[in-house]
Scaffold this motif. Structure first.
Motif, PDB file in Angstrom:
ATOM      1  N   VAL A 269     -32.419  80.790   0.021  1.00 14.35           N
ATOM      2  CA  VAL A 269     -33.075  81.887   0.744  1.00 14.35           C
ATOM      3  C   VAL A 269     -32.304  83.184   0.562  1.00 14.35           C
ATOM      4  O   VAL A 269     -32.887  84.241   0.284  1.00 14.35           O
ATOM      5  N   LEU A 270     -30.992  83.121   0.672  1.00 12.94           N
ATOM      6  CA  LEU A 270     -30.154  84.301   0.456  1.00 12.94           C
ATOM      7  C   LEU A 270     -30.315  84.810  -0.973  1.00 12.94           C
ATOM      8  O   LEU A 270     -30.443  86.022  -1.212  1.00 12.94           O
ATOM      9  N   THR A 272     -32.866  84.355  -3.006  1.00 14.85           N
ATOM     10  CA  THR A 272     -34.210  84.904  -3.197  1.00 14.85           C
ATOM     11  C   THR A 272     -34.332  86.298  -2.598  1.00 14.85           C
ATOM     12  O   THR A 272     -34.894  87.209  -3.231  1.00 14.85           O
ATOM     13  N   ASN A 273     -33.826  86.480  -1.407  1.00 11.20           N
ATOM     14  CA  ASN A 273     -33.892  87.800  -0.771  1.00 11.20           C
ATOM     15  C   ASN A 273     -33.112  88.844  -1.570  1.00 11.20           C
ATOM     16  O   ASN A 273     -33.575  89.980  -1.749  1.00 11.20           O
ATOM     17  N   SER A 274     -31.954  88.477  -2.055  1.00 12.24           N
ATOM     18  CA  SER A 274     -31.134  89.421  -2.829  1.00 12.24           C
ATOM     19  C   SER A 274     -31.814  89.766  -4.149  1.00 12.24           C
ATOM     20  O   SER A 274     -31.830  90.926  -4.566  1.00 12.24           O
ATOM     21  N   THR A 276     -35.047  89.684  -4.839  1.00 13.49           N
ATOM     22  CA  THR A 276     -36.224  90.517  -4.590  1.00 13.49           C
ATOM     23  C   THR A 276     -35.810  91.964  -4.335  1.00 13.49           C
ATOM     24  O   THR A 276     -36.476  92.902  -4.793  1.00 13.49           O
ATOM     25  N   GLY A 372     -41.385  90.474  -0.550  1.00 13.50           N
ATOM     26  CA  GLY A 372     -40.045  90.087  -0.132  1.00 13.50           C
ATOM     27  C   GLY A 372     -39.915  90.003   1.373  1.00 13.50           C
ATOM     28  O   GLY A 372     -39.271  89.085   1.908  1.00 13.50           O
ATOM     29  N   ALA A 376     -38.966  86.730   3.587  1.00 12.66           N
ATOM     30  CA  ALA A 376     -37.775  86.769   4.435  1.00 12.66           C
ATOM     31  C   ALA A 376     -38.100  86.576   5.912  1.00 12.66           C
ATOM     32  O   ALA A 376     -37.370  85.882   6.630  1.00 12.66           O
ATOM     33  N   SER A 380     -39.371  81.923   4.971  1.00 10.91           N
ATOM     34  CA  SER A 380     -38.035  81.332   5.040  1.00 10.91           C
ATOM     35  C   SER A 380     -37.700  80.825   6.435  1.00 10.91           C
ATOM     36  O   SER A 380     -36.729  80.092   6.619  1.00 10.91           O
ATOM     37  N   GLN A 381     -38.511  81.186   7.429  1.00 10.45           N
ATOM     38  CA  GLN A 381     -38.280  80.729   8.798  1.00 10.45           C
ATOM     39  C   GLN A 381     -39.136  79.523   9.160  1.00 10.45           C
ATOM     40  O   GLN A 381     -38.989  78.954  10.229  1.00 10.45           O
ATOM     41  N   GLY A 385     -39.138  77.479   4.217  1.00  8.95           N
ATOM     42  CA  GLY A 385     -37.737  77.879   4.254  1.00  8.95           C
ATOM     43  C   GLY A 385     -36.834  76.702   4.519  1.00  8.95           C
ATOM     44  O   GLY A 385     -35.777  76.558   3.928  1.00  8.95           O
TER      45      GLY A 385
END
Length: 401
Positions: A269-270, A272-274, A276, A372, A376, A380-381, A385
């Protein structure tokens, strides 16, 4: 605990074949728009539509490619599709009208849908489960390397030789890839028992559709760059637009070198967020570029982001499908890319015809930001996720036989 060996002879040959296929593909990607504009005399909006025709064909076939891989030998499907791809690529030599060109693109789309799904599934079968994220990243790294060398080589050839030479070079690279692929030995794995009832989940991974949607939106920007970055670079005064794709590929290679290990470590998840965020920044910078410097920097940043995002999404999708639906999961992943890249080419062409390419890239940045944020803040929640963070480590320790 000793990690299982990743670089087996089978995986090495699979990577080499993937590189050669990528060279065949990326030799043509930045040069085809110039061929259409200069030789076939079509407009920018039409260029986007013609280039996207292969993606449309791939999208129609992609779900069935997963079905094929689930029920037949992935290697055989790969070889047959790769041979057909080479045949259709040679068709560029005889495509002297827009209709003939579109027919060739459609044929390439159909064959590429099957061969890319089969190639990735075969590679995943070879990769040890405990190193899947790393292996997928390195397998994709071969495509990134091809992206570094292919566009630069294609544009170099375009400046010195007729387009026919570029088409012949693409065919030669494809034939070489086919010869190497014939040497790959991969385990034959039973996917799932025969089922009489047809359902959507046999063709697309239903549980992965939310992931597929966000990936498709992010893929819009990738399609825009593939189709129009070289033309935009010429407008900005860049002397060597091939360097944009080289830097984009360098960014991909750098990110893939370490992101796979982070994914295997449960940090998907970290990651993917970075990734994006880097895509959004890269597309935003190219929209703001007034000269070659910022234009080239944007390629590096966008490449870094895509190099992180793609293996992360593919790993999440494969893990959601599990072993029994591995081919279906891979097909769903590539279907999302097909949709995003194809629509990105179309959208960029339409926007560029009215407002310019800077506006098209700005639109891509905005849409990637929305995708994104959706991942996020929502995906991801939720269960996706959770699967992303937990399936990668615990499930991969299970026996697959």
């Amino acid at each position: 605990m000793i990690k299982p060996v990743l670089w087996t002879p089978g995986f090495l040959l699979a990577c080499i074949a993937n590189f050669l296929l990528g060279m065949s593909f990326y030799l043509l990607m930045p040069t085809l728009p110039f061929h259409l504009l200069e030789q076939l005399q079509v407009g920018e909006a039409t260029v986007g539509g013609i280039l996207a025709s292969y993606v449309i064909a791939a999208l129609l076939v992609r779900p069935f490619s997963g079905f094929i891989v689930e029920h037949f030998n992935a290697k055989h499907a790969y070889l047959v599709a790769l041979a057909a791809y080479v045949v259709f690529t040679s068709g560029y030599l005889f495509a002297h009208t827009v209709l003939a060109f579109v027919i060739v693109r459609l044929g390439i789309g159909v064959t590429f849908a099957v061969l890319s799904t089969a190639a990735s599934t075969q590679a995943i079968d070879i990769i040890p489960s405990a190193r899947r994220g790393e292996g997928i990243g390195l397998f994709g790294l071969m495509s990134s390397l091809a992206m570094a060398l292919g566009p630069m080589s294609g544009l170099w050839l375009m400046d010195r030789y007729p387009f026919a030479v570029i088409f012949k070079a693409a065919v030669i690279a494809g034939v070489a890839g086919l010869l190497v692929a014939c040497r790959v030995r991969s385990p034959r794995k039973r996917r799932r028992p025969a089922v009489a009832v047809l359902s959507l989940d046999r063709f697309l991974l239903v549980r992965g559709l939310p992931l597929a949607f966000t990936l498709a939106v992010i893929g819009l920007g990738y399609g825009m760059l593939l189709a129009f970055a070289a033309i935009y670079g010429k407008q900005l005064g860049a002397l060597n637009t091939g360097l944009f794709f080289t830097l984009m590929a360098v960014g991909m290679m750098v990110s893939r070198a370490f992101s796979g290990r982070l994914i295997d470590g449960g940090r998907v998840v970290l990651v993917t967020n970075s990734g994006t965020a880097a895509v959004v920044l890269g597309l935003g910078l190219i929209a703001l570029a007034q000269g070659p410097a910022l234009y080239l920097l944007s390629g590096l940043l966008a490449g870094f982001g895509f190099g992180v995002v793609y293996p992360a999404y593919q790993t999440m999708m494969v893990n959601l499908g599990g072993h029994a639906q591995r081919g279906t999961a891979v097909a769903t992943y590539f279907s999302a890319l097909d949709v995003g890249i194809g629509l990105g080419m179309l959208l960029a062409g339409v926007i560029a015809a009215r407002f310019g390419l800077a506006a098209a890239f700005a639109t891509g940045a905005a849409l990637s930001l929305v995708a994104g944020m959706l991942f996020a803040l929502r995906l991801s929640q939720r269960d996706i996720g959770g699967a992303a963070e937990t399936v990668i480590a615990p499930v991969e320790t299970q026996r697959e036989h």
